[in-house]
Design an enzyme around this catalytic site. Structure first.
Site, PDB file in Angstrom:
ATOM      1  N   THR A  29      -6.397 -44.141 -43.916  1.00  0.00           N
ATOM      2  CA  THR A  29      -7.171 -44.798 -42.880  1.00  0.00           C
ATOM      3  C   THR A  29      -6.265 -45.041 -41.680  1.00  0.00           C
ATOM      4  O   THR A  29      -5.117 -45.439 -41.875  1.00  0.00           O
ATOM      5  CB  THR A  29      -7.685 -46.151 -43.409  1.00  0.00           C
ATOM      6  N   GLU A  62       1.396 -37.548 -47.955  1.00  0.00           N
ATOM      7  CA  GLU A  62       1.683 -37.094 -46.601  1.00  0.00           C
ATOM      8  C   GLU A  62       2.984 -36.309 -46.571  1.00  0.00           C
ATOM      9  O   GLU A  62       3.145 -35.382 -45.768  1.00  0.00           O
ATOM     10  CB  GLU A  62       1.780 -38.280 -45.647  1.00  0.00           C
ATOM     11  N   ARG A 112      -1.715 -46.554 -36.358  1.00  0.00           N
ATOM     12  CA  ARG A 112      -2.049 -47.713 -37.195  1.00  0.00           C
ATOM     13  C   ARG A 112      -0.794 -48.536 -37.435  1.00  0.00           C
ATOM     14  O   ARG A 112       0.307 -47.992 -37.492  1.00  0.00           O
ATOM     15  CB  ARG A 112      -2.631 -47.193 -38.520  1.00  0.00           C
TER      16      ARG A 112
END
Lengths: 1214, 343
Positions: A29, A62, A112
């Site tokens: 997210t 990732e 983020r």
């Protein structure tokens, strides 16, 4: 002009998808939707710019995605990925490589916050700023349109200058904001992307036809020179970016510069910032300039390579003070990154560019961390601050810093909104379709009118009973307000209960419209509104409209989905479009949106639409107000206010948590917030969310006291106690009890009570209740009944229940559910989804071991419902003992918990040594020392006794001044068994954290890993993990997962030293308890894989336990326990506790939408995958059955070939 | 001697009277249809397209697609949504098209609507998809005490009339045995435009779990005894109406086929035997039928049809006897034991 109305993620994905051949994805997210779009388009065969369908591949982390990107680029493919936050940090090692090897690539980053004192999913620049040393170019877009444009511009620039680009934009504020934008068509992209540079990129690819090696190890002789060899590329990169922007402008008409200045040519004060804040700042500047202020704004587009000369050239020479705003915090630094860069640029280049003009003063400030609002008032506050001669440097704006006094004061009255716009705030319930309806409204207006449209949605941190607030702007001019609406012209309240809870009409403009979904008649609505709201209505002379949307929706067969009803009312009242046109457009939208899902869905929505318009009515409050009857005060609702409820709560709950519960957390000062992220437990109990429409009601006569309802309750709201009859003497009226049926409690009284105000109404308890009324079998011992009429009485019952004594733990037979479930849960009232399949396991663990539990919790659903502020469900018992919990990261949870174990073991070892020394020296009685050293702590009584001994020990050492004795006093608690638990989902255990988990399981240390296996990344919206079964549709596996589920348990068993259990509470609850007890008692690593039904499965959550049973009955989920201790007894450590396949797999798959979905999209593939899954299941069963065969004695040993009987090879799975 | 097994049903010439009846497990997939054709099926009635089921499927799909969505910032939704959904009726139509392309045997679609307009709409789509005939599966269980039998009968007739007016496909109607006067109903349906009547639909009957106190869906396949009901009614109706009669229910042996043909059926629909024994059972049924005909010196199936109907049998009143006292009075328990089993 063609326009589309999309959010930032989709806008970027639309460009990135077409420009790439390989797309490596991993969910995080707020970047996940970009990967989801890419995967969905690839599943449907959409081609990229060159006519091929990109390979969209999901990785395990990732770091894995970055490695794949690196490899694909080295092989000459145009490659990208999407990420954010700690995910970007996991890519850093490869970012250095990509830059070092001069690799053209664009990575898209929805910026983020980084997890520091706490995790945050919201937006700021902490993540991208942490990569500024990697050598990647950083290009920052500020709006949805820019995000699309820069995705393309970055691609051209990267190919030409050979630097990897991070294209970043603000998480949520841009990634999730919906705006009307101009899409980039294929022709534009074709004209923009340099073919020759692509060829050059391909020519550099590794190939055996032109062999080279790359990635060498370099020594002191050449490494330094190598680092300097790239300088020219960095020098030229800004020029390439500028060229790409110019070329883009020629193609699109939209002009950008690496540094864009806007504002007064003779500005004396200038703001410098990057990201979405630029939009709000530029809008504010226009207003201030109209008032004659000499102010300007420098938007930083290209942040790396940092083109100092270009920056200074872009600034007017008139500026005397520059305010640099960073959307991040660099603790301990001399300033935040952008500030430092601007200082350097001014120092180095000002005189070169502006000659002897006095060099401006530069001040730095921080704003907007974690999507904290950045409003026009804040922009003005900063500009006002720059005026001051002795202005504070390193200030903050948007918070109240009462600790170090660095925050700027704000003028709350400074609000700017376009007077010609419609500004709507809509309060909805997460489950009622409000946000979906608002998104549809934006699409309708954005895509079929000339109006501009913007939508931003504030979601809840709870997964059940969540509140959503939609902010919608529509107007004739472009909308550049990247902040929440402060002065609405329209407010809609979609849920009646909100009238009490929120200040709905705050800021509404005079004459504005208030639309209310009310279960009451028009006049009753007026009398029942709180006086606070009535005053606001009178004061603003508002137009108030009411509709009983819930009834309309119900009658139209739409259940609780009031989306179409309220959407119709919005269009009818908001004035965005003429009413007949608006209604016609809704009709078209319904046909378009739902048509592919069938006529039945369309028909119901159309019916709801027509009915809505008939039943919408204006509330004549002026007349009602004048009548004496209606002038009465609003009827009291009977619920105590929050402050009344919290009268007995700890001060921290009253002073910090309560404002957060009331959505006033923004107003908390810095001093109120714990400085190291430490928060108290046991706070969820104060919330009393009252979100259940219906709650369970217990029938004491029918009940068989089996404890199953208590066990499955995901929220610990249904509980049992047994006590002597005298304890119930003062029970309130209507408090039900029954004589205890269990002979162990002969003569005692049993009761089950429900925390009505904490219940989510999931009804799992009803599903599992086995006790039926044999005269009327539809009646069970637990039935659901409307909550509101029961609320007040239930509150008193619950309070009394809590005061009843807990059953002493030591005497309970934990293998008997009815007794075990009398243990107090130390995990209660979580914000997990109603009917969650994970939380019953956590609650069980908290009951069994909670008073001695240390929990390392991987990021995911369990860390969110476990630790998302303002409250936590983890709690403590009357002695103050309870689970201590922490979350490190997603990827390192096993290692995190391992560290806890190692530390505990070390402390215990030291304590034992000290104990021995002090015992030997006669300081401590030898019998006490010996008893502590040799204590059997394998069960509850043993642990209780050891606690007593340690208390005795501590009492003896309490007043000592001796160093050695004080040391033992500090370490004494480590002598009592602490149970370390590693908790996480399958995304953690199977994917990103697997390496660590594997290592920790191999360590031999005494810890327990609990994998809450939902077979999907639940928290981020259902992306496929390696636990996802073959044939299931999930995000990132839109075409159905083609690979089988990884057998994590089998892998762990190969060590031979790990206790492994596979459980499914809904299939066999007593088996689950047995596995938990065995795992915890095993003095080595344990792994419990717990099947957890999930909302992402597309099931009726009230039947979650049935789905668990179906998974076991179909053979898809095996129940087993592998206990290495059985080796010592000459037994096979593996016990297969499943009965084998008792139901067809296909039949059970058909019950879950995740499997059914593929039949709707790709029926042939669905069938093929289901067939292979069945074959796999049979093979797996045969394997397990063979592994679980009773061991043969040494004397009877034959060769493996001889042992292989035909029956084993061709066994029937049944 | 070679026997001619060919028959005619709904204007279609079939290689034998052995038609595969409507059942999802037999006809859901194309390869199953191919296997049935290879095993000698004369025609296949596809599983029924149930309108109510399709509607429920659509509503479920929508419900699960949006469940939990748009309420929590990290999970705006939980499942990817394809841009195209192949819903039940669409797949059904596609299957007809594919079957038509790849198979030679006649394909009879089966339809159960629940609302008046939808019968016609789906019938039209089925015709366009290339089905050779349509069987209207008028399957409902009226439970409303306010609804009269006359109203129900009128509804059934109206459905047939409307579909007949809209499509040119040969039309069969599969009936429930529970009509007050089945003969009259059959006549009304024939007049409304039915080309054939299929006797009868077998209803799913739930069972009670006496321990758990719940209802259990318990599908019971037919046994040879079940053919008595269609046998009687086919025999009663044969020769009286200008429609083809098809038997459904209880066909497990070649001699079962013979019985039903004798009663007046032009085809027999087989389901239970195939579900139990697989498609290969069809070829043995065909062999049994051919052998019987050969042994009894019949050159064609046609010779058999209706020879034992009420109009042509030696003792017509037997078909009308509601109670046969002698049979009941003479029943002894060992009759049941010694009676030949269903196989």
């Amino acid at each position: 002009m063609t326009t589309i109305t999309v959010d930032g993620n989709e806008a970027v994905a639309r460009v990135a998808y077409r420009l790439h051949e390989v797309i490596a994805i991993y969910p995080i997210t707020p970047a996940s939707p970009m990967g989801e779009w890419a995967d969905a388009w690839a599943a449907e065969g959409l081609p990229n710019l060159w006519g091929a369908v990109p390979a969209v591949v999901e990785l395990q982390s990732e770091a894995g995605a970055a490695g794949t990107v690196h490899g694909a680029l080295q092989s000459g493919a145009l490659t990208t990925t999407f990420t954010a936050s700690q995910g970007l940090l996991l890519m850093i090692p490869n970012l250095y490589k990509l830059a070092g090897e001069l690799t053209p690539v664009v990575l898209h980053v929805a910026c983020r916050s980084l997890a520091a004192q706490g995790l945050s999913i919201f937006g700021d620049h902490s993540d991208v700023m942490a990569t500024r040393g990697t050598g990647c170019a950083i290009l920052c877009s500020a709006s949805v349109q820019e995000a699309a444009d820069f995705a393309a511009i970055a691609s051209r620039a990267s190919l030409l200058c050979r630097l990897p680009f991070l294209h970043c934009f603000d998480g949520f504020r841009t990634s999730h904001e919906i705006q009307k934008v101009e899409p980039l068509d294929d022709a534009l992209l074709q004209a923009l992307i340099p073919t020759e540079a692509i060829s050059a990129h391909r020519a550099r690819a590794l190939t055996p036809n032109r062999p080279v090696i790359r990635g060498t190890a370099q020594n002191p002789d050449v490494y330094f020179q190598g680092r300097e060899s790239v300088n020219l590329f960095y020098d030229e990169a800004p020029g390439h970016v500028r060229e790409a922007m110019q070329r883009f402008a020629a193609l699109s008409g939209r002009h950008y510069q690496p540094f864009d200045y806007c504002g007064a040519e003779d500005a004396e004060r200038v703001l410098v910032l990057m990201g979405s804040g630029c939009e709000t700042a530029s809008h504010t500047l226009e207003v201030l300039r109209a008032r004659g202020e000499r102010v300007g704004l420098l938007k930083v587009r290209l942040y790396r390579p940092f083109a100092a000369r270009l920056l200074v050239e872009a600034l007017p020479g008139s500026v005397h003070t520059i305010g640099v705003l960073d959307r991040c915090k660099d603790p301990g630094a001399s300033g935040e990154p952008l500030y430092l860069d601007v200082i350097t640029a001014i120092t180095e280049e000002w005189a070169v560019v502006h000659g002897h003009t006095p060099q401006p003063r530069v001040l730095g400030g921080r704003y907007g961390l974690s999507s904290k609002e950045f409003t026009p008032a804040m922009v003005k506050a900063v500009l006002d601050h720059l005026h001051k001669p002795e202005a504070l440097n390193h200030f903050t704006v948007g918070i109240h810093d009462d600790l170090t006094h660095r925050s700027l004061p704000l003028d709350p009255g400074f609000v700017i909104e376009d007077p010609d716009s419609v500004r709507a705030i809509v309060y909805g319930l997460g489950s009622d379709g409000t946000v979906g309806a608002n998104k549809a409204a934006i699409k309708i207006i954005g895509e079929s009118t000339a109006l501009h449209a913007q939508g931003y949605f504030v979601y809840d941190s709870k997964k059940s009973g969540s509140v959503t607030v939609s902010h919608l702007r529509f107007g004739p001019r472009p909308i550049r307000a990247c902040h929440l609406i402060e002065r609405p012209s329209f407010v809609a309240c979609h849920h009646w209960d909100f009238v009490e809870r929120f200040d709905l009409l705050a800021g509404i403009e005079p004459g504005g419209v208030f639309l209310l979904n009310s279960p009451h008649s028009s006049s009753e609505t007026w009398t029942r509104l709180p006086e606070r709201l009535r005053q606001a209505i009178r004061g603003g002379a508002l137009q108030v409209f009411v509709i009983n949307a819930s009834r309309v929706a119900r009658e139209a067969g739409m259940g609780q989905h009031i989306n179409t009803v309220m959407q119709a009312c919005f269009f009818a009242l908001s004035g965005v479009l003429p009413r007949p046109e608006a209604i016609e457009r809704i009709r078209a939208s319904i046909r378009h949106s739902y048509g592919r899902k069938g006529e039945a869905v369309v028909a119901r929505n159309l019916a709801a639409l027509d009915s809505s318009l008939d039943q919408l009515e204006r509330l004549p409050w002026e007349a009602l107000d004048a009548s004496p009857v209606s002038a009465e005060a609003a009827a009291p609702v009977g619920d105590p206010s929050l402050s009344e409820r919290l009268a007995t709560a700890p001060a921290f709950v009253r002073e910090v948590i309560a404002p957060m519960l009331e959505r006033r957390g923004d107003q908390l000062p810095v001093s109120a917030i714990p400085c190291d992220g430490t928060w108290p437990t046991g706070t969820a109990r104060w919330e009393k969310r009252n979100i259940a429409a219906e709650i369970p009601v217990w029938d004491s006569e029918l009940c068989v006291q089996c404890g199953k309802c208590v066990m499955v309750c995901p929220h610990a709201v249904i509980r049992a106690k047994v006590a002597a009859p005298a304890a119930f003497a003062t029970a309130p009226e209507g408090f039900h009890t029954a004589p205890a049926r269990d002979p162990a409690f002969s003569g005692d009284t049993f009761t089950i009570q429900v925390a009505a105000e904490d219940c989510t109404g999931c009804a799992l308890c009803v599903e599992v209740c086995p006790a039926r009324d044999r005269r009327e079998p539809k009646r069970k011992a637990i039935t659901m009944a409307p909550q509101r009429p029961l609320r007040e009485r239930a509150r008193g019952h619950w309070d009394f229940f809590l005061e009843l004594p807990e059953v002493p733990r030591a005497g309970l037979n934990l293998h008997k559910i009815g007794q075990q479930q009398l243990q107090q849960p130390l995990f209660e009232f979580s914000g997990a989804c109603a009917g969650c399949g994970e939380t019953p396991y956590l609650k069980l663990a908290s009951q069994l071991f909670g008073d001695r539990m240390l929990i390392a919790n991987a990021t995911g659903c369990s860390s969110i419902y476990g630790g998302n502020l303002p409250t936590t469900p983890w709690s403590a018992n009357a002695e103050g003992r309870g689970p201590a919990w922490s979350n490190s990261l997603f990827e390192d949870n096993a290692e995190f918990g391992y560290g806890m174990r190692v530390a505990l073991d070390q402390k215990r070892q030291t304590a034992l040594e000290l104990l021995g020394q002090l015992g030997g020296a006669g300081v401590l009685p030898s019998d006490l020392v010996e008893a502590i050293r040799t204590a059997d702590q394998s069960d509850e009584p043993g642990i209780a006794e050891q606690r007593q001994r340690v208390a005795d020990l501590k009492a003896r050492l309490q007043h000592t001044q001796n160093h050695q004795q004080r040391q033992l006093l500090e370490l004494a608690d480590s002598l009592v068994k602490t149970s370390v638990w590693l908790v996480g989902g399958d995304g953690w255990a199977y994917d990103i954290g697997f390496g660590g988990l594997d290592h920790v399981l191999a360590s031999g240390r005494d810890l327990n890993a609990l994998v809450l296996d939902t077979e999907v990344y639940s928290n981020t919206g259902g992306q496929s993990s390696k636990a996802t079964p073959r044939g299931a549709v999930a995000k990132f596996a839109a075409a159905g997962k083609a690979a089988p589920k990884k057998d994590l348990g089998l892998m762990a068993m190969t060590y031979g030293t790990v206790y492994v259990a596979s459980v499914a509470m809904g299939a066999r609850d007593e088996h689950t308890i047995r596995a938990f007890l065995e795992a915890e008692s095993y003095p080595g690593p344990s792994l419990i894989i717990a099947y957890s039904h999930c909302i992402a499965h597309g099931i009726d959550m009230a039947r979650g336990m049935e789905h668990q049973k179906a998974a076991v009955d179909s053979g898809r989920w095996l129940l087993y326990r592998y206990d290495p201790r059985r080796h010592e007894r000459g037994e096979n450590p593996l016990q297969l506790d499943s009965p084998g396949q008792r139901r067809p797999l296909a039949e059970t798959l058909e019950q879950e939408n995740r499997f059914r979905m593929l039949r709707y999209s790709q029926p042939e593939r669905a069938r093929d995958l289901a067939r292979v899954a069945q074959e796999e299941l049979e093979r797996r069963w045969r394997t397990y059955r063979a592994l679980a065969q009773p061991l043969i004695s040494t004397a009877d040993q034959r060769s493996p070939a001889e042992q292989h009987s035909p029956a084993d090879q061709h066994g029937d799975p049944r | 001697m070679s026997v001619d097994l060919a028959t005619t049903y709904l204007g279609l010439t079939l290689r034998s009277p052995l038609v595969v009846g409507a059942a999802a497990p037999l006809s859901e997939h194309l390869d199953q249809l191919q296997a049935l054709e290879a095993a000698g099926a004369a025609a296949v009635v596809l599983h029924s397209l149930f309108e109510e089921q399709i509607e429920q499927e659509q509503l479920d799909l929508q419900h699960h697609a949006i469940q939990g969505s748009e309420s929590y910032g990290e999970a705006i939704s939980y499942l990817p949504e394809p841009s195209v959904f192949h819903l039940g009726h669409e797949l059904y139509l596609r299957q007809i098209e594919q079957a038509r392309q790849r198979l030679n045997l006649p394909i009879i679609a089966s339809l159960n609507g629940s609302s008046p307009g939808q019968w016609v709409r789906f019938a039209r789509q089925i015709e366009q998809a290339g089905a050779d005939a349509l069987e209207l599966n008028i399957y409902s269980l009226p439970t409303d005490p306010a609804l009269s039998s006359a109203a129900i009968e009128a509804q059934v007739e109206e459905i047939v009339r409307e579909v007949r007016a809209e499509v040119k496909l040969p039309l069969a109607v599969k009936l429930s045995p529970f009509f007050t006067n089945l003969s009259a109903m059959a006549r009304r349906l024939a007049e409304a435009g039915a080309d054939g009547l299929v006797l009868f639909n077998r209803f799913y009957q739930p069972d009670i779990d006496i321990e758990e106190l719940v209802l259990r869906p318990n599908l019971l396949l037919s046994t040879p005894h079940d053919l008595r009901l269609p046998l009687r009614w086919i025999a009663l109706l044969h020769g009286r109406l200008a429609v083809d009669l098809a038997a459904s229910g209880g066909v497990h042996r070649g001699t079962d086929v013979v019985r039903l043909l004798m009663a007046g059926a032009v085809i027999t629909q087989v389901v239970g035997a195939l579900l139990r024994h697989g498609a290969g059972r069809l070829s043995s049924l065909e062999q049994e039928l051919a052998l019987w005909l050969e042994e009894h010196n019949h050159a064609t199936v046609q010779e058999l049809v209706g020879c034992m109907s009420q109009q042509r049998c030696p003792n017509p009143s037997e078909y009308e006897r509601a109670q046969y006292l002698k049979a009941i009075q003479g029943y002894r328990s060992w009759d049941a034991v010694s009676a030949p089993g269903p196989w």
